[in-house]
Design an enzyme around this catalytic site. Structure first.
Site, short mmCIF file in Angstrom:
data_model
loop_
_atom_site.label_atom_id
_atom_site.label_comp_id
_atom_site.label_asym_id
_atom_site.label_seq_id
_atom_site.Cartn_x
_atom_site.Cartn_y
_atom_site.Cartn_z
N GLU A 1 5.24 -5.35 6.82
CA GLU A 1 4.48 -4.34 7.58
C GLU A 1 5.02 -4.10 8.98
O GLU A 1 4.94 -2.99 9.50
CB GLU A 1 2.99 -4.75 7.65
CG GLU A 1 2.21 -4.52 6.36
CD GLU A 1 2.28 -5.69 5.38
OE1 GLU A 1 3.18 -6.56 5.53
OE2 GLU A 1 1.46 -5.73 4.45
N ALA B 1 0.86 -1.18 0.00
CA ALA B 1 0.00 0.00 0.00
C ALA B 1 0.90 1.23 0.00
O ALA B 1 2.04 1.16 0.44
CB ALA B 1 -0.87 -0.01 1.25
N GLY C 1 0.70 -5.17 0.79
CA GLY C 1 -0.56 -5.24 0.06
C GLY C 1 -0.40 -5.86 -1.33
O GLY C 1 -1.36 -6.41 -1.87
C1 3H9 Z 1 0.95 -2.37 3.41
O1 3H9 Z 1 1.05 -2.82 2.31
C2 3H9 Z 1 -0.25 -2.57 4.30
C3 3H9 Z 1 -1.16 -3.64 3.81
O2 3H9 Z 1 -0.96 -4.83 4.52
C4 3H9 Z 1 -2.58 -3.20 4.03
C5 3H9 Z 1 -3.01 -2.11 3.13
C6 3H9 Z 1 -4.45 -1.72 3.20
N1 3H9 Z 1 4.54 3.51 -0.30
O3 3H9 Z 1 13.15 2.30 -1.27
P1 3H9 Z 1 13.33 2.97 -2.57
C7 3H9 Z 1 8.82 4.91 -2.74
S1 3H9 Z 1 2.17 -1.41 4.09
C8 3H9 Z 1 4.91 4.72 -0.74
O4 3H9 Z 1 14.23 4.14 -2.63
P2 3H9 Z 1 14.46 0.52 -3.59
C9 3H9 Z 1 9.99 5.43 -1.92
O5 3H9 Z 1 9.58 6.37 -0.97
C10 3H9 Z 1 3.40 -1.32 2.84
N2 3H9 Z 1 6.09 4.94 -1.36
O6 3H9 Z 1 13.78 1.94 -3.72
C11 3H9 Z 1 10.86 6.01 -3.01
O7 3H9 Z 1 10.32 7.25 -3.37
P3 3H9 Z 1 11.26 8.48 -3.77
C12 3H9 Z 1 4.18 -2.58 2.73
C13 3H9 Z 1 6.90 3.91 -1.52
O8 3H9 Z 1 14.58 -0.01 -4.96
C14 3H9 Z 1 10.64 5.05 -4.18
O9 3H9 Z 1 9.41 4.40 -3.92
N3 3H9 Z 1 5.27 -2.39 1.80
C15 3H9 Z 1 6.57 2.62 -1.06
O10 3H9 Z 1 15.68 0.61 -2.75
C16 3H9 Z 1 11.72 4.03 -4.33
O11 3H9 Z 1 11.89 3.36 -3.09
C17 3H9 Z 1 6.45 -1.93 2.19
O12 3H9 Z 1 6.67 -1.65 3.35
C18 3H9 Z 1 5.32 2.45 -0.44
N4 3H9 Z 1 4.90 1.25 -0.01
O13 3H9 Z 1 13.44 -0.38 -2.76
C19 3H9 Z 1 7.48 -1.79 1.11
N5 3H9 Z 1 7.58 1.79 -1.35
O14 3H9 Z 1 12.00 8.02 -5.01
C20 3H9 Z 1 8.33 -0.59 1.36
C21 3H9 Z 1 8.51 2.53 -1.97
O15 3H9 Z 1 10.34 9.59 -3.97
N6 3H9 Z 1 9.26 -0.34 0.28
N7 3H9 Z 1 8.12 3.80 -2.08
O16 3H9 Z 1 12.20 8.65 -2.60
C22 3H9 Z 1 10.42 -0.98 0.18
O17 3H9 Z 1 10.76 -1.88 0.93
C23 3H9 Z 1 11.34 -0.52 -0.91
O18 3H9 Z 1 10.97 0.78 -1.27
C24 3H9 Z 1 11.34 -1.39 -2.19
C25 3H9 Z 1 12.19 -0.69 -3.29
C26 3H9 Z 1 11.96 -2.76 -1.86
C27 3H9 Z 1 9.96 -1.56 -2.73
#
Ligand code: 3H9
Length: 704
Positions: A130, A67, A107
């Site tokens: 999460e 999400a 999500g």
């Molecule tokens: C969830 O899903 C709850 C559900 O169970 C229920 C829902 C109803 N949201 O890290 P990076 C942005 S909770 C918003 O530098 P990488 C990040 O800010 C969520 N933005 O790249 C950055 O923006 P900017 C569960 C997000 O290649 C850009 O994307 N999911 C999100 O090193 C690139 O990110 C997580 O917790 C997000 N969810 O790593 C996953 N994700 O360029 C969290 C990324 O403007 N994310 N952005 O600075 C990660 O672990 C890493 O970002 C990922 C990519 C592995 C995806």
């Protein structure tokens, strides 16, 4: 894809196959618009009787990575619309296939699990992270995952938040096939195979759960109870327990209640703040995104001590050839042996294979001559923290490094501009302050000197990410962001001990807030000698207040050879690594207090200890902001959480300041100034603190 665009989702078809494409860069996060688009696409599919199956896939670098974390701050946010959509996908009478690539997270994985079949590209990684942002999966991840992989693995994945690779996902039943190709193509291929088999929808929520053993559940519960600052862990265990004991619908209700509660918890808000803070920290204001970076193909390090060796491991781990230079063969061998020992310890724990150990050692080369640095793209000096010595080394590096090479200093307190001048080419110079142990600690302070070229800064920030560090830029000042703030924290720790508090009381007060280690244990581990020498060196350049009692205790411990853990005596006595109170230290503290005419108390209470350690530290952080040393309050938070064991669920000192109340902090600073006198300005409030209070603005909004 041609078809009906319901941005950021497109619905299309190929023959008798329906196709849904999500295209929401950068990571296809689920937002209100994505949910609306998916809902409309599903309407279209349901209305099309001539379609037999549906493929859901994503554009860009990854399938949905979760999400959109930013939408959790919206007070009207609810997981319900997405959960309803997932139930609707699962209830389709025609098979739905998710074609996965990249990082299928949160999500995103919940969406994939609501589909009937899952196909993934070989490099795909999947997880429910999460807990890292203070939550549990809120879209039935805690209920569907145990039904696919069993409660044991589900519990592990949900409580550690780590990803598993495609091979493990296949073996555990999380995915059905691994195939290489574009997401759309692998989805179509999987469907063709399914159709040939006459496969029907397989609904995850209707599967049974392979239960976890009571011991595994009890162990997870016990581990959760040891981290009270992370209530999400206990909630995750409760939900997985529910998955294996209650009907699906009841598990759903339980997960929704736990998710809702955590969503508004201060700890989740703090961890969400840190998620964005870490990413923000990598951005340098005013620096064009398209800045051409300097290539870093080979790194050189001067000094093969614990620090130099640890730094070298970072580069070898990332596959970058690295040369370590020492003054004599013995020191060099000792350094290389230590690195090998560290790698072998990792191998013994099963973290590395023997092949990886030899591959990494193979990337490290030792040398006794600076000439070996001539073809390096980055050279880092990691010699002893002494200005004259570092100036001498920097001058040699300036002469030997090839034109265009970056010269970095690993100083933790010294003036980077002075060292930059010593190289004769200050535009190429930057500070790279690693934290000990450098191969383990995530923080890297990147210090921009007055003359540092923007491309040097940008290159080092990019490199930091490549070696797995979280990097924060600091301007030049004594101790940069972290150690400058630590200085006032240590100052008060020493004063309070001289006033009558035991080191163990001082440590316990902040450890009970969730600090990894209090100041005395921290200094004993890092080395009392290191801490004392920094104070002494600072004194030599006139940096200390005109106060003979200033950090008198650490200097006295150093004089007596009590260097901390390594000499089995410091603020504590040690049996192995276990600290015990030492009456000698209290005697010494009393003598120092008498010598400097300090008023001794019965021993400050825990509240006073916390206030006197944290409020000056926060105040110093505000001064760092007003002086432009740090770009943003959240950079300071990242420094303290990633480098100093500050509890992540409190968001860092600047985040915490808002929750304490800036006016409360100012009042307590004034209280201690009045009680102890303030001849040296220790309690003087930062201008920024007073300004924010006067304008009734929180620190979080500063600079925006
Ligand atoms: C969830 O899903 C709850 C559900 O169970 C229920 C829902 C109803 N949201 O890290 P990076 C942005 S909770 C918003 O530098 P990488 C990040 O800010 C969520 N933005 O790249 C950055 O923006 P900017 C569960 C997000 O290649 C850009 O994307 N999911 C999100 O090193 C690139 O990110 C997580 O917790 C997000 N969810 O790593 C996953 N994700 O360029 C969290 C990324 O403007 N994310 N952005 O600075 C990660 O672990 C890493 O970002 C990922 C990519 C592995 C995806």
């Amino acid at each position: 894809m041609s078809g009906l665009k319901i941005a950021p989702v497109t619905f299309g078809r190929e023959g008798r196959i329906g196709l849904i494409l999500i295209d929401n860069p950068p990571v296809n996060a689920i937002s209100g618009a994505v949910i609306a688009g998916l809902t409309e696409a599903l309407n279209r599919f349901e209305a099309a009787d001539d379609l037999d199956v549906l493929v859901l896939y994503c554009a860009g670098r990854t399938f949905v990575a979760g999400a959109d974390i930013a939408i959790f701050e919206d007070p009207g946010f609810s997981a319900q619309p997405f959960n309803t959509l997932l139930a609707r996908i699962e209830s389709q009478s025609r098979p739905v296939v998710a074609a996965l690539h990249g990082t299928v997270l949160g999500g995103g994985l919940e969406l994939a699990m609501a589909c009937h079949h899952r196909v993934a590209r070989p490099g795909t990684r999947l997880g429910l992270p999460e807990v890292k942002i203070g939550l549990i999966p809120g879209s039935l991840g805690t209920q569907r995952l145990p039904r696919l992989v069993g409660a044991d693995l589900a519990l592990e994945m949900i409580t550690n938040g780590r990803m598993i690779d495609a091979a493990k996902a296949l073996q555990s039943g999380l995915i059905d096939v691994i195939t290489d190709g574009e997401p759309r193509a692998i989805g179509l291929e999987a469907l063709t195979a399914l159709l040939a088999l006459g496969a029907s929808p397989r609904r995850t929520s209707q599967l049974g759960v392979r239960p976890a053993s009571p011991e595994v559940l009890d162990k997870a519960e016990a581990a959760a109870s040891k981290k009270p600052g992370w209530p999400q862990l206990a909630a995750a265990v409760r939900c997985v327990r529910a998955a294996q004991t209650l009907p699906y619908a009841e598990g759903e209700v339980m997960e929704a209640a736990e998710f809702e509660r955590l969503l508004s918890s201060p700890s989740s808000k703090a961890l969400r703040h840190l998620f964005f803070a870490e990413r923000e920290a990598s951005k340098i204001p005013g620096l064009a995104r398209e800045t051409t970076l300097r290539p870093i193909r080979k790194v050189g390090i001067v000094g093969a001590g614990t620090m130099g060796g640890g730094i070298a491991m970072n580069f070898a781990n990332a596959g970058i050839p690295t040369v370590l230079v020492e003054v004599n063969a013995e020191a060099l061998q000792r350094g290389l042996d230590l690195v090998r020992k560290n790698y072998e310890a990792s191998a013994a724990k099963g973290w590395l294979t023997a092949g990886q150990v030899s591959q990494r050692m193979g990337l490290l080369q030792g040398a006794l001559d600076y000439a070996a640095l001539a073809d390096c793209d980055l050279v880092i000096e990691a010699v002893f923290e002494n200005l004259a010595l570092k100036q001498e080394v920097c001058a040699k590096l300036g002469a030997v490094a090839r034109p265009g090479a970056i010269i970095a200093t690993n100083t933790s307190t010294l003036d980077v501009d002075v060292l930059a001048r010593a190289t004769g080419r200050p535009a190429d110079v930057v500070g790279m302050h690693f934290f000990s142990p450098a191969n383990v600690m995530r923080l890297l302070e990147v210090v921009r000197g007055a003359k540092t070229e923007p491309d040097v800064l940008a290159t080092v920030m990019k490199l930091a990410a490549a070696i797995g560090k979280v990097a924060v830029v600091s301007g030049v000042c004594y101790g940069f962001i972290g150690n400058r703030m630590a200085e006032v924290y240590m100052r008060e720790a020493d004063f309070m001990i001289m006033e009558g508090a035991e080191p163990a009381q001082v440590d316990a007060a902040v450890e009970s807030l969730g600090f990894a280690m209090g100041p005395c244990r921290m200094l004993d581990m890092a080395g009392v000698d290191v801490g004392a020498k920094a104070v002494i060196e600072h004194g030599k350049v006139g940096g200390l207040p005109d106060d003979p009692s200033y950090r008198a205790l650490v200097q006295q411990l150093f004089k007596l050879g009590r260097h901390g853990q390594k000499t089995a005596k410091g603020y504590y006595r040690y049996e192995g690594r276990t600290p015990a109170s030492d009456p000698e230290v209290m005697t010494m503290a009393r003598e120092l207090a008498d010598q400097y005419g300090m008023v001794r108390q019965q021993g400050p209470g825990a509240d006073e200890i916390v206030e006197r350690l944290l409020y000056p530290l926060i105040n110093e952080g505000l001064k760092i902001l007003e002086e432009g040393i740090a770009y943003r309050p959240e950079d300071i938070d990242v420094v303290w959480v990633a480098g100093y064991g500050f509890p992540d669920f409190r968001g860092g000192p600047m985040w915490m300041a808002d929750s304490i109340g800036l006016d409360v902090i100012a009042k307590r600073l004034a209280h201690y100034a009045a009680r102890r006198g303030d001849a040296h300005g220790y309690w003087k409030p930062a201008k920024l603190l007073l300004e924010l209070i006067a304008s009734n603005r929180p620190l979080a909004k500063w600079g925006r």
